[in-house]
Design a protein around this motif. Sequence first.
Motif, PDB file in Angstrom:
ATOM      1  N   ARG A 136       0.836  -1.203   0.000  1.00 19.97           N
ATOM      2  CA  ARG A 136       0.000   0.000   0.000  1.00 19.97           C
ATOM      3  C   ARG A 136       0.862   1.242   0.000  1.00 19.97           C
ATOM      4  N   VAL A 137       0.294   2.312  -0.563  1.00 20.93           N
ATOM      5  CA  VAL A 137       0.889   3.645  -0.508  1.00 20.93           C
ATOM      6  C   VAL A 137      -0.129   4.540   0.188  1.00 20.93           C
ATOM      7  N   VAL A 138       0.269   5.135   1.317  1.00 19.18           N
ATOM      8  CA  VAL A 138      -0.652   5.946   2.114  1.00 19.18           C
ATOM      9  C   VAL A 138      -0.106   7.362   2.225  1.00 19.18           C
ATOM     10  N   LYS A 139      -0.902   8.341   1.810  1.00 19.02           N
ATOM     11  CA  LYS A 139      -0.528   9.742   1.956  1.00 19.02           C
ATOM     12  C   LYS A 139      -1.320  10.327   3.117  1.00 19.02           C
ATOM     13  N   SER A 140      -0.595  10.990   4.033  1.00 22.47           N
ATOM     14  CA  SER A 140      -1.239  11.598   5.198  1.00 22.47           C
ATOM     15  C   SER A 140      -0.547  12.916   5.490  1.00 22.47           C
ATOM     16  N   GLY A 141      -1.217  14.014   5.184  1.00 23.00           N
ATOM     17  CA  GLY A 141      -0.625  15.322   5.406  1.00 23.00           C
ATOM     18  C   GLY A 141       0.629  15.486   4.574  1.00 23.00           C
ATOM     19  N   SER A 142       1.744  15.755   5.239  1.00 17.95           N
ATOM     20  CA  SER A 142       3.007  16.006   4.550  1.00 17.95           C
ATOM     21  C   SER A 142       3.874  14.761   4.471  1.00 17.95           C
ATOM     22  N   ARG A 143       3.273  13.576   4.659  1.00 16.05           N
ATOM     23  CA  ARG A 143       4.055  12.345   4.634  1.00 16.05           C
ATOM     24  C   ARG A 143       3.422  11.303   3.722  1.00 16.05           C
ATOM     25  N   THR A 144       4.280  10.475   3.127  1.00 18.96           N
ATOM     26  CA  THR A 144       3.852   9.336   2.322  1.00 18.96           C
ATOM     27  C   THR A 144       4.511   8.096   2.892  1.00 18.96           C
ATOM     28  N   THR A 145       3.725   7.050   3.110  1.00 21.64           N
ATOM     29  CA  THR A 145       4.235   5.818   3.697  1.00 21.64           C
ATOM     30  C   THR A 145       4.012   4.650   2.743  1.00 21.64           C
ATOM     31  N   LEU A 146       5.075   3.890   2.498  1.00 21.60           N
ATOM     32  CA  LEU A 146       4.977   2.642   1.752  1.00 21.60           C
ATOM     33  C   LEU A 146       4.922   1.502   2.757  1.00 21.60           C
ATOM     34  N   MET A 147       3.940   0.632   2.625  1.00 21.77           N
ATOM     35  CA  MET A 147       3.820  -0.531   3.491  1.00 21.77           C
ATOM     36  C   MET A 147       4.150  -1.769   2.676  1.00 21.77           C
ATOM     37  N   ALA A 148       5.075  -2.589   3.189  1.00 25.94           N
ATOM     38  CA  ALA A 148       5.581  -3.711   2.412  1.00 25.94           C
ATOM     39  C   ALA A 148       5.602  -4.987   3.238  1.00 25.94           C
ATOM     40  N   VAL A 149       5.412  -6.104   2.543  1.00 24.29           N
ATOM     41  CA  VAL A 149       5.493  -7.431   3.151  1.00 24.29           C
ATOM     42  C   VAL A 149       5.839  -8.408   2.040  1.00 24.29           C
ATOM     43  N   ASP A 150       6.578  -9.440   2.377  1.00 23.25           N
ATOM     44  CA  ASP A 150       6.880 -10.472   1.396  1.00 23.25           C
ATOM     45  C   ASP A 150       5.598 -11.249   1.112  1.00 23.25           C
ATOM     46  N   PRO A 151       5.049 -11.191  -0.105  1.00 20.22           N
ATOM     47  CA  PRO A 151       3.778 -11.869  -0.379  1.00 20.22           C
ATOM     48  C   PRO A 151       3.862 -13.377  -0.250  1.00 20.22           C
ATOM     49  N   ASN A 152       5.072 -13.937  -0.281  1.00 20.26           N
ATOM     50  CA  ASN A 152       5.238 -15.382  -0.131  1.00 20.26           C
ATOM     51  C   ASN A 152       5.511 -15.803   1.308  1.00 20.26           C
ATOM     52  N   GLU A 153       5.805 -14.830   2.178  1.00 20.27           N
ATOM     53  CA  GLU A 153       6.126 -15.116   3.578  1.00 20.27           C
ATOM     54  C   GLU A 153       5.453 -14.072   4.458  1.00 20.27           C
ATOM     55  N   ARG A 154       4.129 -14.047   4.454  1.00 19.10           N
ATOM     56  CA  ARG A 154       3.403 -12.977   5.136  1.00 19.10           C
ATOM     57  C   ARG A 154       3.549 -13.032   6.651  1.00 19.10           C
ATOM     58  N   ASP A 155       3.969 -14.160   7.190  1.00 22.78           N
ATOM     59  CA  ASP A 155       4.076 -14.293   8.640  1.00 22.78           C
ATOM     60  C   ASP A 155       5.439 -13.875   9.178  1.00 22.78           C
ATOM     61  N   THR A 156       6.327 -13.368   8.320  1.00 21.45           N
ATOM     62  CA  THR A 156       7.675 -13.061   8.776  1.00 21.45           C
ATOM     63  C   THR A 156       7.857 -11.628   9.233  1.00 21.45           C
ATOM     64  N   GLY A 157       6.867 -10.772   9.030  1.00 22.07           N
ATOM     65  CA  GLY A 157       6.990  -9.386   9.455  1.00 22.07           C
ATOM     66  C   GLY A 157       6.711  -8.427   8.322  1.00 22.07           C
ATOM     67  N   SER A 158       6.846  -7.138   8.586  1.00 19.62           N
ATOM     68  CA  SER A 158       6.559  -6.127   7.567  1.00 19.62           C
ATOM     69  C   SER A 158       7.467  -4.921   7.754  1.00 19.62           C
ATOM     70  N   LEU A 159       7.428  -4.053   6.752  1.00 16.03           N
ATOM     71  CA  LEU A 159       8.288  -2.876   6.714  1.00 16.03           C
ATOM     72  C   LEU A 159       7.481  -1.678   6.249  1.00 16.03           C
ATOM     73  N   GLU A 160       7.723  -0.532   6.870  1.00 14.71           N
ATOM     74  CA  GLU A 160       7.156   0.732   6.404  1.00 14.71           C
ATOM     75  C   GLU A 160       8.300   1.690   6.077  1.00 14.71           C
ATOM     76  N   LEU A 161       8.246   2.301   4.909  1.00 18.75           N
ATOM     77  CA  LEU A 161       9.164   3.370   4.530  1.00 18.75           C
ATOM     78  C   LEU A 161       8.393   4.672   4.543  1.00 18.75           C
ATOM     79  N   VAL A 162       8.881   5.656   5.279  1.00 17.57           N
ATOM     80  CA  VAL A 162       8.165   6.921   5.459  1.00 17.57           C
ATOM     81  C   VAL A 162       8.965   8.040   4.791  1.00 17.57           C
ATOM     82  N   PHE A 163       8.278   8.814   3.939  1.00 20.16           N
ATOM     83  CA  PHE A 163       8.897   9.919   3.214  1.00 20.16           C
ATOM     84  C   PHE A 163       8.230  11.229   3.578  1.00 20.16           C
ATOM     85  N   ASP A 164       9.034  12.250   3.814  1.00 22.49           N
ATOM     86  CA  ASP A 164       8.507  13.608   3.913  1.00 22.49           C
ATOM     87  C   ASP A 164       8.210  14.131   2.512  1.00 22.49           C
ATOM     88  N   GLU A 165       7.285  15.086   2.439  1.00 23.46           N
ATOM     89  CA  GLU A 165       6.949  15.723   1.167  1.00 23.46           C
ATOM     90  C   GLU A 165       7.469  17.166   1.149  1.00 23.46           C
TER      91      GLU A 165
END
Length: 200
Positions: free
Chosen positions: A127-156
């Motif tokens: 997913r790509v989520v825009k909230s105010g002055s920030r954009t967040t990418l939410m990522a997970v390995d689609p083949n290993e969904r139980d191993t955890g996740s990652l968010e990358l946060v960008f300022d605008e």
Amino acid sequence: MDRRNFIAGLTALGASGLATAGHAQGADELARIDAYLNAMRSAQGTFVQFNSDGSSSQGEYWIKKPGLMKFEYADPHPHVIVADGTWVAVVDRASNDEPHQYPISQTPLNLILRDRIDLLNSGAVQRVVKSGSRTTLMAVDPNERDTGSLELVFDENPLALREWVTINPQGQRTTVRLNSMQQNVELPRRMFSIQAEARR
């Protein structure tokens, strides 16, 4: 400071097929972020790490593409995390033990440290989520969904990578916030040597 959660988060994700960010708006955002990350060939600055137990630590970081990274923690933490293009290692300067190493290709660092970045087609982004002055990418390995996740946060305005958050399968969050960033600086290849760090 919880280096285990930091590395567990790094090793939780692979870079396989695209999940659900392929709609037009998400694709446009990923293309824009791709352009920003591809223009950044190197970077250095300071960071703060916030752990799930409420503790924190800080230090300096250096990034050079393709595949090179170093996070050096300030006292009293004697740890350095180094990526040398092939491996990611945790070096404990207070120990004589060999560094713990993980293939960089099996970490999400591979998404942002590769020579040419193509998030839309390289996989993992859900997913790509825009909230105010920030954009967040939410990522997970689609083949290993139980191993955890990652968010990358960008300022605008201007677009800038600000932090990433790793979430392990137990829901524990480790946040690495980049407090400063100087881009496209000259960094010698030798500063990313795992062997040299282990000998210090």
